[in-house]
Design an enzyme around this catalytic site. Structure first.
Site, mmCIF file in Angstrom:
data_model
loop_
_atom_site.group_PDB
_atom_site.id
_atom_site.type_symbol
_atom_site.label_atom_id
_atom_site.label_comp_id
_atom_site.label_asym_id
_atom_site.label_seq_id
_atom_site.Cartn_x
_atom_site.Cartn_y
_atom_site.Cartn_z
ATOM 1 C CG HIS A 20 -2.939 3.360 2.623
ATOM 2 N ND1 HIS A 20 -3.510 3.040 1.415
ATOM 3 C CD2 HIS A 20 -2.988 2.228 3.379
ATOM 4 C CE1 HIS A 20 -3.885 1.767 1.434
ATOM 5 N NE2 HIS A 20 -3.585 1.258 2.618
ATOM 6 C CG ASN B 42 -6.607 -0.794 1.752
ATOM 7 O OD1 ASN B 42 -5.938 -0.376 0.811
ATOM 8 N ND2 ASN B 42 -6.066 -1.302 2.846
ATOM 9 C CB CYS C 119 -0.953 -0.001 1.189
ATOM 10 S SG CYS C 119 -1.988 -1.460 1.285
HETATM 11 O O1 UT7 Z 1 -3.409 -1.381 3.937
HETATM 12 C C1 UT7 Z 1 -3.311 -2.052 5.155
HETATM 13 C C2 UT7 Z 1 -4.427 -3.023 5.258
HETATM 14 N N1 UT7 Z 1 -5.045 -3.309 6.500
HETATM 15 C C3 UT7 Z 1 -5.509 -2.437 7.421
HETATM 16 O O2 UT7 Z 1 -5.281 -1.271 7.423
HETATM 17 C C4 UT7 Z 1 -6.356 -3.051 8.501
HETATM 18 C C5 UT7 Z 1 -6.119 -2.455 9.860
HETATM 19 N N2 UT7 Z 1 -7.087 -2.952 10.803
HETATM 20 C C6 UT7 Z 1 -8.393 -2.539 10.799
HETATM 21 O O3 UT7 Z 1 -8.783 -1.723 9.994
HETATM 22 C C7 UT7 Z 1 -9.301 -3.073 11.863
HETATM 23 O O4 UT7 Z 1 -8.534 -3.819 12.799
HETATM 24 C C8 UT7 Z 1 -10.459 -3.967 11.330
HETATM 25 C C9 UT7 Z 1 -11.411 -3.102 10.518
HETATM 26 C C10 UT7 Z 1 -9.894 -5.077 10.445
HETATM 27 C C11 UT7 Z 1 -11.225 -4.571 12.485
HETATM 28 O O5 UT7 Z 1 -11.712 -3.544 13.318
HETATM 29 P P1 UT7 Z 1 -11.466 -3.599 14.881
HETATM 30 O O6 UT7 Z 1 -12.126 -2.426 15.443
HETATM 31 O O7 UT7 Z 1 -9.986 -3.721 15.108
HETATM 32 O O8 UT7 Z 1 -12.232 -4.896 15.281
HETATM 33 P P2 UT7 Z 1 -11.671 -6.164 16.067
HETATM 34 O O9 UT7 Z 1 -10.744 -6.954 15.219
HETATM 35 O O10 UT7 Z 1 -11.189 -5.711 17.415
HETATM 36 O O11 UT7 Z 1 -13.005 -6.990 16.267
HETATM 37 C C12 UT7 Z 1 -14.066 -6.513 17.083
HETATM 38 C C13 UT7 Z 1 -15.253 -7.414 16.882
HETATM 39 C C14 UT7 Z 1 -14.893 -8.895 16.944
HETATM 40 O O12 UT7 Z 1 -15.979 -9.569 17.544
HETATM 41 P P3 UT7 Z 1 -15.907 -10.012 19.072
HETATM 42 O O13 UT7 Z 1 -14.741 -10.942 19.176
HETATM 43 O O14 UT7 Z 1 -15.757 -8.763 19.857
HETATM 44 O O15 UT7 Z 1 -17.238 -10.684 19.272
HETATM 45 C C15 UT7 Z 1 -14.816 -9.299 15.510
HETATM 46 O O16 UT7 Z 1 -15.059 -10.658 15.282
HETATM 47 O O17 UT7 Z 1 -15.785 -7.179 15.577
HETATM 48 C C16 UT7 Z 1 -15.903 -8.440 14.908
HETATM 49 N N3 UT7 Z 1 -15.767 -8.214 13.477
HETATM 50 C C17 UT7 Z 1 -16.812 -7.904 12.708
HETATM 51 N N4 UT7 Z 1 -18.122 -7.737 12.987
HETATM 52 C C18 UT7 Z 1 -18.931 -7.416 11.975
HETATM 53 C C19 UT7 Z 1 -14.638 -8.241 12.718
HETATM 54 N N5 UT7 Z 1 -14.959 -7.974 11.450
HETATM 55 C C20 UT7 Z 1 -16.305 -7.757 11.415
HETATM 56 C C21 UT7 Z 1 -17.201 -7.419 10.392
HETATM 57 N N6 UT7 Z 1 -18.505 -7.263 10.716
HETATM 58 N N7 UT7 Z 1 -16.808 -7.239 9.113
#
Ligand code: UT7
Length: 311
Positions: free
Chosen positions: A233, A263, A109
């Site tokens: 980004h 993204n 990226c």
């Molecule tokens: O170019 C670089 C590419 N990557 C990035 O920049 C990604 C960087 N990371 C992120 O953007 C975030 O970490 C995510 C968007 C991937 C996830 O957001 P988060 O606020 O960090 O969520 P989390 O991983 O802490 O998950 C919180 C909850 C979890 O459920 P529980 O365990 O609390 O019950 C996940 O399973 O949200 C759940 N979850 C979702 N729920 C609904 C994860 N993905 C989803 C989803 N829809 N798509």
């Protein structure tokens, strides 16, 4: 000594749009969760790097008023080349009728900023015109059963023509970095799908963006107060907000297309930059801060003075 400046620009997005509601039919997610946790509403899918790059490259060359023979080098920043080899750049070079060298650059990226810095060095080294394209087709690499990644990514391309013409350098400061120790938190194996530890990428991304931005601004001898517009980004609006806070920047100075593109990796910065130009948010003489991070973990920032020719 003449320096490089951007003289033409264009973007391309594939026609097919995928909405959050459509994703909610595939995995256990919702429009509300995706918008609140990422800032994304829609993304474009089913593109190929060579097609999108060809379209964006052709339009950028037309805008700059340069012919195929005028381009001395094609740099294609991408981590999703259509084939293992040849380089997508070679296919795009042929599509555009160019008669120059063509190379793929993979800095994930951060690729467009890596490419911009590299292109400027080639210009300072004697080339007259470089076509730089940032293009990624992530949709073929998505695991559509993984809600932690499938809601994030999209396809797109952005291109700029950089010409040796400016009296003053337009690239005032830059920083390129990589931390390969974190390669395991975001990767895609040959023939595989995207694997990501989202929280760890998030945490590191905020720090990497801040560090790269600070180093580029320091080299340019400017502060965040001098920056008219930041082109970050486009991965997650919360990453941008957190890094802006650390840099003392407010979100009204961010170029944003994330809500409609998701993204798009190496395409995200040119997509956001061209959107800002089209919206009249960039004026002659403005200082722009381009800053990105990605798999690798790569990070990159550049401070440029906008000095495109008057139209
Ligand atoms: O170019 C670089 C590419 N990557 C990035 O920049 C990604 C960087 N990371 C992120 O953007 C975030 O970490 C995510 C968007 C991937 C996830 O957001 P988060 O606020 O960090 O969520 P989390 O991983 O802490 O998950 C919180 C909850 C979890 O459920 P529980 O365990 O609390 O019950 C996940 O399973 O949200 C759940 N979850 C979702 N729920 C609904 C994860 N993905 C989803 C989803 N829809 N798509």
């Amino acid at each position: 000594m003449p320096h490089g400046r951007i003289t033409g620009w264009a973007t391309h997005l594939p026609e097919k749009v995928l909405t959050n509601d459509e994703l909610a039919k595939i995995v256990d997610t919702s429009d509300e969760w995706i918008r609140e946790r990422t800032g994304i509403s829609t993304r474009h899918v089913d593109g190929t790097v060579t097609e999108m790059s060809t379209e964006a490259g052709r339009s950028a060359m037309a805008m700059a008023g340069v012919a195929a023979d005028d381009i001395d080098l094609l740099l294609l920043a991408s981590c999703t080349s259509d084939q293992q080899f040849p380089a997508s750049a070679s296919v795009v070079q042929h599509n555009l009728g160019l008669t120059c060298g063509a190379i793929d650059m993979n800095a994930a990226c951060s690729g467009f900023v890596y490419g911009l810095v590299t292109a400027m060095q080639y210009i300072d080294g004697g080339l007259d015109r470089v076509l730089l394209i940032g293009s990624d087709a992530l949709s073929p690499l998505i695991d559509w059963a993984d809600r932690g990644t499938c809601v994030l990514f999209g396809d797109g391309a952005g291109a700029v023509v950089i010409e040796r013409s400016a009296e003053e350098p337009s690239l005032l400061g830059w920083d390129l970095m990589s931390d390969g120790s974190a390669a395991g938190i975001l990767y895609c194996d040959h023939g595989g799908k995207i694997v990501m530890n989202g929280q760890e990428v998030f945490r590191r991304a905020v720090l990497a963006m801040e560090s790269a931005a600070r180093k580029a601004m320091e080299q340019a001898a400017v502060t965040s107060d001098d920056i008219a517009l930041v082109v970050p980004h486009q991965a997650n609006v919360r990453i941008i907000e957190a890094s802006f806070k650390r840099l003392g920047l407010t979100m009204d100075r961010a170029a944003m297309v994330l809500h409609r593109t998701g993204n798009t990796s190496a395409a995200s910065i040119p997509l956001a930059m061209v959107d800002a130009i089209d919206a009249g948010r960039i004026q002659q003489g403005d200082l722009l801060l381009l800053v990105g991070f990605g798999a690798g973990m790569s990070s990159a920032a550049a401070v440029i003075r906008w000095d495109a020719p008057a139209r």
